[in-house]
Design an enzyme around this catalytic site. Structure first.
Site, PDB file in Angstrom:
ATOM      1  N   ARG A  36       4.699 126.865  97.977  1.00 23.91           N
ATOM      2  CA  ARG A  36       3.823 125.689  98.109  1.00 23.91           C
ATOM      3  C   ARG A  36       4.032 124.985  99.455  1.00 23.91           C
ATOM      4  NH1 ARG A  36       3.363 122.709  92.165  1.00 23.91           N
ATOM      5  NH2 ARG A  36       1.542 123.892  91.520  1.00 23.91           N
ATOM      6  N   LYS A 198       3.435 123.188  79.826  1.00 24.79           N
ATOM      7  CA  LYS A 198       2.600 121.973  79.852  1.00 24.79           C
ATOM      8  C   LYS A 198       1.482 122.103  78.810  1.00 24.79           C
ATOM      9  CE  LYS A 198       3.503 120.760  84.653  1.00 24.79           C
ATOM     10  NZ  LYS A 198       2.938 120.671  86.021  1.00 24.79           N
ATOM     11  N   GLY A 351       2.700 126.604  89.984  1.00 22.43           N
ATOM     12  CA  GLY A 351       3.948 126.589  90.746  1.00 22.43           C
ATOM     13  C   GLY A 351       4.969 127.531  90.130  1.00 22.43           C
ATOM     14  N   GLY A 374      -2.530 123.876  86.558  1.00 24.65           N
ATOM     15  CA  GLY A 374      -3.573 123.119  85.851  1.00 24.65           C
ATOM     16  C   GLY A 374      -4.827 123.009  86.711  1.00 24.65           C
TER      17      GLY A 374
HETATM   18  P1  ADP Z   1       2.935 126.506  85.982  1.00 26.91           P
HETATM   19  O1  ADP Z   1       3.902 125.740  86.839  1.00 26.91           O
HETATM   20  O2  ADP Z   1       2.835 127.930  86.381  1.00 26.91           O
HETATM   21  O3  ADP Z   1       1.601 125.824  85.899  1.00 26.91           O
HETATM   22  P2  ADP Z   1       4.064 125.341  83.563  1.00 26.91           P
HETATM   23  O4  ADP Z   1       4.616 124.264  84.417  1.00 26.91           O
HETATM   24  O5  ADP Z   1       3.032 124.982  82.564  1.00 26.91           O
HETATM   25  O6  ADP Z   1       3.517 126.542  84.483  1.00 26.91           O
HETATM   26  O7  ADP Z   1       5.235 126.051  82.730  1.00 26.91           O
HETATM   27  C1  ADP Z   1       6.335 126.663  83.345  1.00 26.91           C
HETATM   28  C2  ADP Z   1       7.573 126.506  82.519  1.00 26.91           C
HETATM   29  O8  ADP Z   1       7.357 126.916  81.177  1.00 26.91           O
HETATM   30  C3  ADP Z   1       8.726 127.330  83.029  1.00 26.91           C
HETATM   31  O9  ADP Z   1       9.660 126.490  83.639  1.00 26.91           O
HETATM   32  C4  ADP Z   1       9.277 128.012  81.769  1.00 26.91           C
HETATM   33  O10 ADP Z   1      10.684 127.957  81.662  1.00 26.91           O
HETATM   34  C5  ADP Z   1       8.635 127.239  80.642  1.00 26.91           C
HETATM   35  N1  ADP Z   1       8.496 128.005  79.391  1.00 26.91           N
HETATM   36  C6  ADP Z   1       7.940 129.218  79.216  1.00 26.91           C
HETATM   37  N2  ADP Z   1       8.095 129.645  77.952  1.00 26.91           N
HETATM   38  C7  ADP Z   1       8.760 128.670  77.298  1.00 26.91           C
HETATM   39  C8  ADP Z   1       9.236 128.531  75.962  1.00 26.91           C
HETATM   40  N3  ADP Z   1       9.065 129.486  75.051  1.00 26.91           N
HETATM   41  N4  ADP Z   1       9.894 127.383  75.643  1.00 26.91           N
HETATM   42  C9  ADP Z   1      10.098 126.429  76.572  1.00 26.91           C
HETATM   43  N5  ADP Z   1       9.671 126.506  77.843  1.00 26.91           N
HETATM   44  C10 ADP Z   1       9.016 127.614  78.204  1.00 26.91           C
HETATM   45  C1  3PG Z   2       1.574 121.341  89.152  1.00 25.27           C
HETATM   46  O1  3PG Z   2       2.731 121.785  89.316  1.00 25.27           O
HETATM   47  O2  3PG Z   2       0.757 121.864  88.369  1.00 25.27           O
HETATM   48  C2  3PG Z   2       1.118 120.197  90.026  1.00 25.27           C
HETATM   49  O3  3PG Z   2       2.074 119.859  90.995  1.00 25.27           O
HETATM   50  C3  3PG Z   2       0.722 118.996  89.188  1.00 25.27           C
HETATM   51  O4  3PG Z   2       1.816 118.490  88.465  1.00 25.27           O
HETATM   52  P1  3PG Z   2       1.567 117.578  87.160  1.00 25.27           P
HETATM   53  O5  3PG Z   2       1.065 118.510  86.069  1.00 25.27           O
HETATM   54  O6  3PG Z   2       2.898 116.980  86.836  1.00 25.27           O
HETATM   55  O7  3PG Z   2       0.508 116.562  87.511  1.00 25.27           O
HETATM   56 MG    MG Z   3       5.021 124.005  86.468  1.00 29.00          MG
END
Ligand code: ADP
Ligand code: 3PG
Ligand code: MG
Length: 394
Positions: A36, A198, A351, A374
């Protein structure tokens, strides 16, 4: 057409650039994937080449409106200085008189500064005009290069455009182009893979994707809310209680639309989120006292089959807690499957998901790795992102 950084005369100007340096950090606060930061370098270098003073701002994590030392942007400032091979002034805050003083040093040898985490102030997420105005005082031109945060109508993304001339940076422009092209007339079968943590933020996306895709594969923490409404025991796994009604609606809607939603049949289970913790494979139910930390081997095979004829794939959210080696197999298998698909468009976003694909050395094998999680999902759903809408027209 929105204005871009090319449309401004930057010479001698203080250019305030919103970036998304919400980078993954390990326990010792080392950055585990700097993609990033790297992705913003074209915009930062362009502004510097044009003779601008560059003031960068970002959030990191979710500190909930108060300073949290583990969420300081200081690791990002250090990394940026290494990448640019120049001094980066690290500000103590993002608004106020002390910051103004710190930015005064921009007249000297250093031409780049990074403000402290915007979300240390509750008004960033509330998007109050007073806070947006105070942020705007740090610059003369506003550039949004934070594609990954552009789905948030926050002060540094949306409110600030009411105070300064505004335009898009090169990363924002590139993301819109790539994602737009990939989604213009996606070849079928079109498969979405969702996971990560998330859940509340992204579960709504599943509903809207039903109209666009043929199959949705769900892993990660996202899966347990769905399994729970199907009456499956999920032990201590992460769920969102207030999203069970929505999960039910989504399952019904998918069935009516004949869109397959594939949920894990088995899981890697542990008693603690700790890589030393013993694991066992269970499924579909998870025993009391245990939690799901990755998809299991049967699920991996099932997801591989479901992807075998895919022509377009979007993936956001790891299949398990991939940061811990014993819980990374599901995410690795999905990444490898996408890397091996012939003639398919593969778009990976987020990310953490991008970090996970990079950790397996497979980023180059994807059609596009987006810096947005997101944000990319909402963009692909066809939503107008507030951070893009707010920018000035050409
Ligand atoms: P991104 O950053 O790609 O948008 P998210 O922030 O939504 O994705 O989710 C990433 C996190 O989800 C990772 O840090 C991972 O450890 C966590 N994760 C994945 N599977 C599980 C699970 N079964 N229980 C808890 N956390 C999880
Ligand atoms: C992300 O990692 O998806 C962006 O930096 C936004 O973060 P946020 O979901 O905490 O708003
Ligand atoms: Mg994330």
């Amino acid at each position: 057409m929105k204005k871009t950084i090319r449309d401004f005369d930057l010479r001698g100007k203080r250019v305030l650039i919103r970036v998304d340096y919400n980078v993954p950090l390990d326990k010792s606060l080392n950055i585990t994937d700097d993609a990033r930061i790297q992705a913003t370098l074209p915009t930062v270098r362009y502004a510097l080449d044009k003779g601008a003073k560059v003031i960068l701002m970002s959030h990191l994590g979710r500190p909930d409106g108060k300073p949290v030392s583990s969420m300081s942007l200081s690791p990002a400032a250090k990394r940026l200085a290494e990448l640019l091979k120049t001094e980066v002034i690290q500000c103590s805050d993002c608004v106020g008189s002390r910051v103004k003083e710190e930015l005064g040093a921009l007249n000297g040898a250093a031409s780049v500064a990074l403000l402290e985490n915007l979300r240390f102030n509750p008004d960033e997420e509330k998007n109050t005009p007073a806070f947006a105005g105070a942020l705007a005082e740090n610059g003369e031109i506003y550039i949004n290069d934070a594609f990954g945060s552009s789905h948030r109508a926050h002060a540094s993304i949306e409110g600030i455009t009411k105070f300064l001339p505004s335009g898009a940076g090169f990363l924002l422009e590139k993301e819109i182009q790539y994602l737009g092209d990939a989604m213009q007339s996606p070849k079928k079968p079109f498969v979405a893979i969702l996971g990560g943590s998330k859940v509340s933020d992204k579960i709504g996306v599943v509903e809207n994707l039903i109209a666009k895709v043929d199959k949705i594969l769900i892993g990660g923490a996202m899966a347990y809310t769905f399994l729970k409404v199907k009456g499956v025991d999920i032990g201590n796994s992460k769920t969102e209680k207030d999203k069970t009604e929505l999960a039910k609606t989504i399952l019904d809607k998918a069935a009516r639309s004949r869109v397959e939603i594939l949920l894990p049949e088995d899981h890697v289970c542990a008693q603690k989120v700790d890589e030393q913790s013993p694991v066992k494979i269970e499924g579909p139910s998870i025993p009391t006292g245990w939690l799901g930390v990755d998809i299991g081997p049967k699920t991996i095979e099932c997801f591989k089959r479901a992807l075998s004829d895919a022509k377009t794939v979007i993936w956001n959210g790891p299949m398990g807690i991939f940061e811990m080696r014993p819980f990374a197999k599901g995410s690795e298998a999905v990444a490898q499957t996408l890397a091996g698909l012939k003639g398919a468009v593969t778009v990976v976003g987020g990310g953490d998901t991008a970090a996970c694909v990079a950790a397996f050395g497979l980023a180059e094998k994807m059609t596009h790795v987006s810096t947005g999680g997101g944000a990319s999902l909402e963009y692909l759903e066809g939503k107008v992102l507030p951070g893009i809408a707010a920018l000035e027209e050409q």
